[in-house]
Design an enzyme around this catalytic site. Structure first.
Site, PDB file in Angstrom:
ATOM      1  N   HIS A   1      56.962  47.484 -12.642  1.00 39.18           N
ATOM      2  CA  HIS A   1      57.076  47.646 -12.130  1.00 39.18           C
ATOM      3  C   HIS A   1      57.066  47.703 -10.066  1.00 39.18           C
ATOM      4  CE1 HIS A   1      53.180  48.274 -11.486  1.00 39.18           C
ATOM      5  NE2 HIS A   1      52.840  49.168 -10.126  1.00 39.18           N
ATOM      6  N   ASP A   2      56.820  46.153  -9.622  1.00 40.53           N
ATOM      7  CA  ASP A   2      56.776  46.383  -8.112  1.00 40.53           C
ATOM      8  C   ASP A   2      57.804  45.477  -7.205  1.00 40.53           C
ATOM      9  OD1 ASP A   2      54.459  48.190  -7.355  1.00 40.53           O
ATOM     10  OD2 ASP A   2      52.547  46.813  -8.241  1.00 40.53           O
TER      11      ASP A   2
ATOM     12  N   ASP B   1      43.187  48.142 -10.838  1.00 42.31           N
ATOM     13  CA  ASP B   1      44.532  48.143  -9.160  1.00 42.31           C
ATOM     14  C   ASP B   1      44.329  47.831  -7.753  1.00 42.31           C
ATOM     15  OD1 ASP B   1      47.142  49.395  -9.089  1.00 42.31           O
ATOM     16  OD2 ASP B   1      45.779  50.520  -7.651  1.00 42.31           O
TER      17      ASP B   1
ATOM     18  N   ARG C   1      60.932  50.337  -4.231  1.00 39.87           N
ATOM     19  CA  ARG C   1      60.750  49.785  -5.778  1.00 39.87           C
ATOM     20  C   ARG C   1      61.376  50.500  -7.463  1.00 39.87           C
ATOM     21  NH1 ARG C   1      54.628  49.883  -5.659  1.00 39.87           N
ATOM     22  NH2 ARG C   1      54.879  51.370  -4.070  1.00 39.87           N
TER      23      ARG C   1
ATOM     24  N   GLN D   1      47.487  58.402   0.016  1.00 39.25           N
ATOM     25  CA  GLN D   1      46.290  57.644  -0.936  1.00 39.25           C
ATOM     26  C   GLN D   1      44.897  57.467  -0.227  1.00 39.25           C
ATOM     27  OE1 GLN D   1      49.308  55.116  -2.250  1.00 39.25           O
ATOM     28  NE2 GLN D   1      48.703  55.351  -4.029  1.00 39.25           N
TER      29      GLN D   1
ATOM     30  N   ARG E   1      43.648  48.351 -16.239  1.00 41.68           N
ATOM     31  CA  ARG E   1      44.287  47.433 -15.136  1.00 41.68           C
ATOM     32  C   ARG E   1      43.403  47.377 -13.182  1.00 41.68           C
ATOM     33  NH1 ARG E   1      47.967  48.500 -11.609  1.00 41.68           N
ATOM     34  NH2 ARG E   1      49.860  46.962 -10.885  1.00 41.68           N
TER      35      ARG E   1
ATOM     36  N   GLU F   1      44.151  42.982 -10.372  1.00 40.09           N
ATOM     37  CA  GLU F   1      45.760  43.337 -10.165  1.00 40.09           C
ATOM     38  C   GLU F   1      45.012  42.685  -8.508  1.00 40.09           C
ATOM     39  OE1 GLU F   1      48.572  45.429  -8.491  1.00 40.09           O
ATOM     40  OE2 GLU F   1      46.955  45.775  -8.344  1.00 40.09           O
TER      41      GLU F   1
ATOM     42  N   HIS G   1      41.702  54.034  -4.861  1.00 40.67           N
ATOM     43  CA  HIS G   1      42.249  55.170  -3.455  1.00 40.67           C
ATOM     44  C   HIS G   1      42.399  56.798  -4.537  1.00 40.67           C
ATOM     45  CE1 HIS G   1      45.865  52.384  -4.427  1.00 40.67           C
ATOM     46  NE2 HIS G   1      46.029  53.687  -4.756  1.00 40.67           N
TER      47      HIS G   1
ATOM     48  N   ASP H   1      53.425  57.886  -5.620  1.00 36.62           N
ATOM     49  CA  ASP H   1      53.704  56.762  -5.384  1.00 36.62           C
ATOM     50  C   ASP H   1      53.374  55.974  -6.892  1.00 36.62           C
ATOM     51  OD1 ASP H   1      53.481  53.539  -5.001  1.00 36.62           O
ATOM     52  OD2 ASP H   1      51.031  53.615  -4.554  1.00 36.62           O
TER      53      ASP H   1
END
Ligand code: GLC
Length: 646
Positions: free
Chosen positions: A404-405, A293, A525, A261, A291, A335, A193, A150
């Site tokens: 990036h998403d 996540d 992505r 994950q 960040r 995030e 995760h 990922d």
């Protein structure tokens, strides 16, 4: 000498609180007097907050006091080990929380795609300075799981850098170089995760009871089905469902994202303690911002969608306390890709009040700006901003155009419903528009995770491709450039921390099909995860080139923001009624932002805004964005944005 030490120790005990754990008091005695004195001040303020937040979540555990004491001791140890340079940064930022409003500009990139390695990133610092960047978010660079991971968001070790990207000492050196250049390094800290390759997961697989308790396990298909009834899916196309069968455990692990994950179980205090230690260790290597996540997923509650639960805020506020003790320079960035109304709690402005994250992504604003562009109508972005509160000192919105998403559309459902429209229909239309499947659309994006064309999820693509830049230079780029300028001008006007996504500043296009096919994994992505185009980089000073135009546009916005938009305090924003459906008008102290989301010119009556502007009217070009000065008393001549004139 020995006497002096013990005298100091005794004297300093007087400044301590007897409720502090004994081990902490002992450790304070070993520190130099100035550090001990400052730490004590921090503890006076932070320890009660830390204790009460952790009590809310873990107070029922038999070993709570020992846990609290261990977590605090860990933070005090961390503070003691902080190098002098970072300690000085802590002291400076502690003294002036408003430093966060000094006009930060962010840049987000993958280490390998931007510069090969962490050492390569250090070599690109002059480039970042030229662009005007003061905050660098490098996407995950810690050691990741083998195979598909990922994009690094499946972390296999928090204490090691991914070997292909460098080492922990490279990280330390890079942080120092960046700091010297006035740039803060932001690292992802994937809280929710870890990779199934991580040592904790491996220990669980071997049957180690301590680590089995680090994860969530379900033991029957019925239990899985019952949970699934309430949960959403993040990757319905590539990773359907939220649970993964683990044969070694004869149970299902909770895996919100990809099967590799594994969600961490924060109901277990040991998980919190270990994650906090990992974060403080990275902070002591020089990482200045985390960040955080997927924060919205951290707490699971039966019978709910397991999103945005109150315990998350106690945990984040406890993390904030630990940073405030051990590394106060650190910026926590949430995030939480959630609807606007769910975001204030991540700043500690919800039911769980208290200092929490300093920054949060405003993904609704980002998605709404794209939606408004597709509709030629500013209502969605206007509605999102109407629901966006101003933030207190030391807090800022992260505003962005691309990352990036994918552009996740569903965050906009509440606002679109409030506008009286059918959110599903409007969002599906936007998704078709950006996939180039709607009349009049020249966009070259792709729908993400859409198994059926009516189901809306997200959209992938680089900014210019989504803005309809003709492929292969075959046609005029003007319309796409104007749209890119509009979106970035909005992000720079609204956010305390606007972010440039790597490649946009050089006008980079989508990743080519041939390369996409060669990339590992089916994740759509990848379309907007290009390698930095070296040829474009070399052309960035050529005003006739695409790279030159985009570089001038974004570096110009950085300069213009510094010159025209007062910094130094939290942004106070007001959305005004423009009287024109396509036009968004925003007011900040001493500045007005005017944004035409329509593809046609539109006249605007400035006098009707009652702001004392003497310029009575102007005509906005298609997709034009302007920042106008609003002098305190006297009306000024509007200054058109440099790029809009160019
Ligand atoms: C965040 C990241 C995304 C990743 C997910 C799971 O949303 O931005 O790229 O897939 O978390 O870690």
């Amino acid at each position: 000498m020995g006497d002096t030490m013990s005298l100091e120790g005794t004297a300093s005990r007087e400044l301590c609180d007897p409720s502090w754990p004994a081990a902490v008091l002992d450790h304070l005695d070993t520190l130099t007097a100035p550090r001990a004195a400052l730490l004590k001040q921090r503890l006076h303020h932070q320890f009660p907050l830390l204790r009460s937040n952790l009590q809310q979540v873990y107070g029922q555990h038999a070993g709570f006091d020992a846990f609290l004491s261990a977590v605090l001791l860990q933070a005090v140890h961390s503070a003691a080990q902080r190098d002098d340079e970072l300690w000085a940064l802590d002291v400076a930022r502690e003294a002036r929380p408003a430093w966060l409003h000094d006009g930060l500009v962010g840049y987000c990139a993958y280490t390998d795609k931007f510069a090969g390695t962490l050492q390569g990133v250090a070599a690109r610092v002059p480039y970042l300075q030229e662009l005007g960047v003061s905050y660098l978010h490098l996407l995950p660079f810690l050691k990741a799981g083998q195979g598909a991971n990922d994009g690094g968001f499946a972390v296999a070790s928090f204490d090691e850098v991914e070997p292909a990207l460098g080492s922990m000492s490279d990280l330390r050196a890079l942080c120092r170089t960046l700091r010297g250049a006035g740039i803060s390094l932001c690292s992802d800290f994937v809280l929710n995760h870890i990779s199934h390759d991580h040592a904790w997961a491996q220990a669980a697989l071997r049957g180690d009871e301590r680590y089995i308790g680090y994860f969530h396990w379900l033991h029957s298909e019925a239990a899985v089905a019952e949970r699934e009834r309430h949960l959403n899916q993040v990757f319905p196309g590539t990773a359907p469902g939220n649970f993964t069968w683990v044969p070694e455990r004869q149970a299902w692990a909770w895996t919100t994202f990809y099967p590799y994950q594994w969600d961490l179980n924060y109901a277990n205090p040991a998980v919190f303690a270990d994650m906090a230690a990992a974060m403080l260790n990275l902070a002591n290597h020089g990482v200045e911002s985390f960040r955080l996540d997927s924060t919205g997923y951290l707490w699971k509650r039966e019978g709910t969608d397991c999103l945005n639960q109150p315990e998350i805020h106690h945990l984040l506020q406890a993390l904030r306390c630990l940073c405030a003790i051990a590394a106060p320079a650190v910026v926590l960035k949430a995030e939480a890709i959630m609807p606007t109304r769910e975001l204030p709690p991540y700043f500690g402005l919800g039911p769980v009040q208290g200092p929490e994250c300093h920054v949060a992504y405003h993904s609704s604003l980002m998605a709404a700006a794209w939606l408004s562009l597709s509709e030629g109508d500013a209502s969605a972005v206007h509605e999102v901003l109407r629901n966006t509160p101003d933030l207190p000192e030391g807090c800022a919105w992260l505003s962005y155009v691309r990352c990036h998403d994918d552009i996740g559309w569903n965050v906009l459902r509440p606002e679109l419903a409030a506008l009286g429209s059918d959110p599903g229909e409007r969002l599906a239309q936007a998704s078709r528009f950006f996939a180039g499947q709607a009349p009049g659309s020249r966009a070259r994006g792709a729908a993400f995770q859409a198994s059926d064309t009516r189901a809306v999820h997200g959209t992938n693509g680089m900014t210019l491709a989504l803005a309809g830049l003709p492929a292969d230079g075959d046609g005029s780029p003007e319309a796409a450039l104007a749209q890119m300028h509009l979106l970035y001008a909005l992000a720079f006007f609204v956010g305390g921390l606007p972010l440039i996504y790597m490649g946009d500043e050089l006008g980079q296009d989508n990743v080519a099909q041939a390369e996409l096919s060669a990339r590992q994994g089916p994740d759509g992505r990848e379309l907007h995860r290009p390698w930095l185009d070296e040829a474009a980089l070399a052309q960035r000073h050529d005003p006739a080139s695409m790279a030159g135009r985009c570089f001038a546009m974004l570096s110009g916005l950085v300069r213009q923001r510094r010159a025209q938009l007062p910094q130094g305090a939290p942004i106070q924003l007001r959305a005004l009624d423009s009287g024109r459906p396509s036009v968004l008008v925003l007011q900040r102290p001493q500045a007005l932002g005017v944004f035409n989301f329509g593809a046609s010119p539109v006249p605007l009556d400035l006098a009707a805004l009652n702001l004392g502007l003497t310029e009575p009217a102007l005509t906005l070009a298609p997709h034009e964005a302007l920042w106008l000065r609003l002098p305190d008393t006297r009306a000024d001549q509007p200054d058109r944005a440099e790029q809009a004139q160019a």
